[in-house]
Design an enzyme around this catalytic site. Structure first.
Site, mmCIF file in Angstrom:
data_model
loop_
_atom_site.group_PDB
_atom_site.id
_atom_site.type_symbol
_atom_site.label_atom_id
_atom_site.label_comp_id
_atom_site.label_asym_id
_atom_site.label_seq_id
_atom_site.Cartn_x
_atom_site.Cartn_y
_atom_site.Cartn_z
ATOM 1 N N GLU A 245 38.664 34.451 32.101
ATOM 2 C CA GLU A 245 38.428 35.844 31.975
ATOM 3 C C GLU A 245 39.750 36.766 32.016
ATOM 4 O O GLU A 245 40.679 35.959 31.933
ATOM 5 C CB GLU A 245 37.613 36.313 33.342
ATOM 6 C CG GLU A 245 38.358 35.960 34.659
ATOM 7 C CD GLU A 245 37.389 36.599 36.161
ATOM 8 O OE1 GLU A 245 36.992 37.784 35.839
ATOM 9 O OE2 GLU A 245 37.531 36.120 36.929
ATOM 10 N N LYS B 153 35.663 38.681 45.245
ATOM 11 C CA LYS B 153 36.512 40.055 45.139
ATOM 12 C C LYS B 153 37.443 40.184 46.249
ATOM 13 O O LYS B 153 37.476 41.295 46.843
ATOM 14 C CB LYS B 153 35.858 41.253 44.669
ATOM 15 C CG LYS B 153 36.014 41.750 43.371
ATOM 16 C CD LYS B 153 35.067 42.895 42.986
ATOM 17 C CE LYS B 153 35.584 43.647 41.946
ATOM 18 N NZ LYS B 153 35.815 43.118 40.714
ATOM 19 N N ARG C 190 27.537 40.780 46.838
ATOM 20 C CA ARG C 190 28.656 39.769 46.449
ATOM 21 C C ARG C 190 29.665 40.210 47.525
ATOM 22 O O ARG C 190 30.319 39.131 47.914
ATOM 23 C CB ARG C 190 29.344 40.385 45.094
ATOM 24 C CG ARG C 190 30.179 39.679 44.540
ATOM 25 C CD ARG C 190 30.413 40.097 43.183
ATOM 26 N NE ARG C 190 31.074 41.415 42.957
ATOM 27 C CZ ARG C 190 31.163 42.051 41.879
ATOM 28 N NH1 ARG C 190 31.009 41.336 40.780
ATOM 29 N NH2 ARG C 190 31.614 43.221 41.655
#
Ligand SMILES: *Cc1c(COP(=O)(O)O)cnc(C)c1O
Length: 277
Positions: free
Chosen positions: A230, A194, A92
């Site tokens: 989310e 992120k 990621r």
């Protein structure tokens, strides 16, 4: 290449493990690996945990060229330490780095750095059942640059901190406030990586929710202001009868490793999988 420290420290630190929340507790060592303009990360090392020096013109400080990761190490009853799917975090980070035009450590370098940092701080891994060691890898544009462009140098850091539950009520249900004014991410933006820039902007909505007695915010999609996306820092699942559903990853939701694991477990337990993605 890495310098391995033989810390010679006891297995557990003398600490009140029952009071663990999600606060910063300084630990012993952190991992640092720098990469210069050739874009190759070569030599990492463990150094004592503490502040790092940054040029005020560093790209991360001015333009937010930075990524973070978060994963945990758990102590098993026999004393051994387990990492939860660290390769997934490494991958990621590489996807995020690509989006932000940053070179990134290889998956092997990332996992090795995480292992070394955990082992050097193993006395901070809480006893079984008391919490876990939170691991925070970071990749930042540490080189100085004036205009908006990729930094000339990058630094990869891993630090760790013992933690209990993220939400103060532990595993009991949390109350979320649906946010209708602010959004976390927009199509074409960076909601699915992120990057550090995604987090400062959620704090005000979070504070408002907390003032009203909720634990966090439930975000809606920014196009229709209608579809659940989310929470500020975690994905969401809804359970109805034998169906568990979660929003599709369409670019504005962070692809959580917990999410992926829950989907896998739910499918293996025989929950309907048609609407799971
Ligand atoms: C980190 C994060 C998650 C959860 O990711 P995991 O890999 O499951 O820890 C979900 N949403 C946001 C916005 C996040 O930052």
């Amino acid at each position: 290449m890495t310098t391995a420290y033989n810390t010679g420290t006891p297995d557990l630190v003398d600490f009140n493990w029952d009071a663990l929340g999600f606060q910063l507790i300084p630990t012993d060592f952190m991992y640092l690996m720098r990469c210069s303009s050739d874009g190759v990360f070569t030599k990492g090392e463990l150094v004592p945990y503490g502040p790092i020096e940054l040029n005020p013109a560093a790209a991360v400080l001015n333009y937010g060229q930075g990524l973070l990761e978060g994963l945990r190490a758990h102590r098993k009853e026999d004393g051994s330490i387990l990492l939860f799917r660290p390769h997934e975090n490494a991958l990621r980070m590489r996807i995020g780095a690509d989006r932000l035009c940053m070179p990134a450590p290889s998956v092997e370098q990332f996992v090795e750095a995480v292992k070394l940092t955990v082992l050097a701080n193993k006395r901070w891994v809480p006893p079984t059942g008391k919490g876990s060691l939170y691991i925070r890898p970071q990749l930042i544009g540490s080189g100085a640059i004036l205009g908006v462009a990729p930094a000339p140098q990058y630094t990869f850091i891993v630090f760790v901190c013992p933690v209990g539950h993220y939400f103060k009520d532990g595993l009991s249900p949390i109350s979320l406030l649906t946010e209708e004014e602010y959004h976390r991410a927009a199509p074409g933006g960076t909601g699915d990586i992120k990057t550090i820039g995604n987090y400062a902007s959620v704090v005000s909505a979070q504070r408002r929710a907390k003032e009203k007695g909720h634990s966090d915010v439930l975000y809606l999609d920014s196009v229709h202001n209608k579809f659940v996306e989310e929470v500020s820092s975690c994905n969401i699942f809804m359970v109805k009868d034998n169906v568990i559903s979660t929003p599709l990853l369409t670019g504005t939701i962070l692809p959580g490793i917990t999410r992926k694991s829950v989907i896998g477990i739910a499918q293996s337990l025989g929950f309907q999988s048609a609407i799971l993605q």
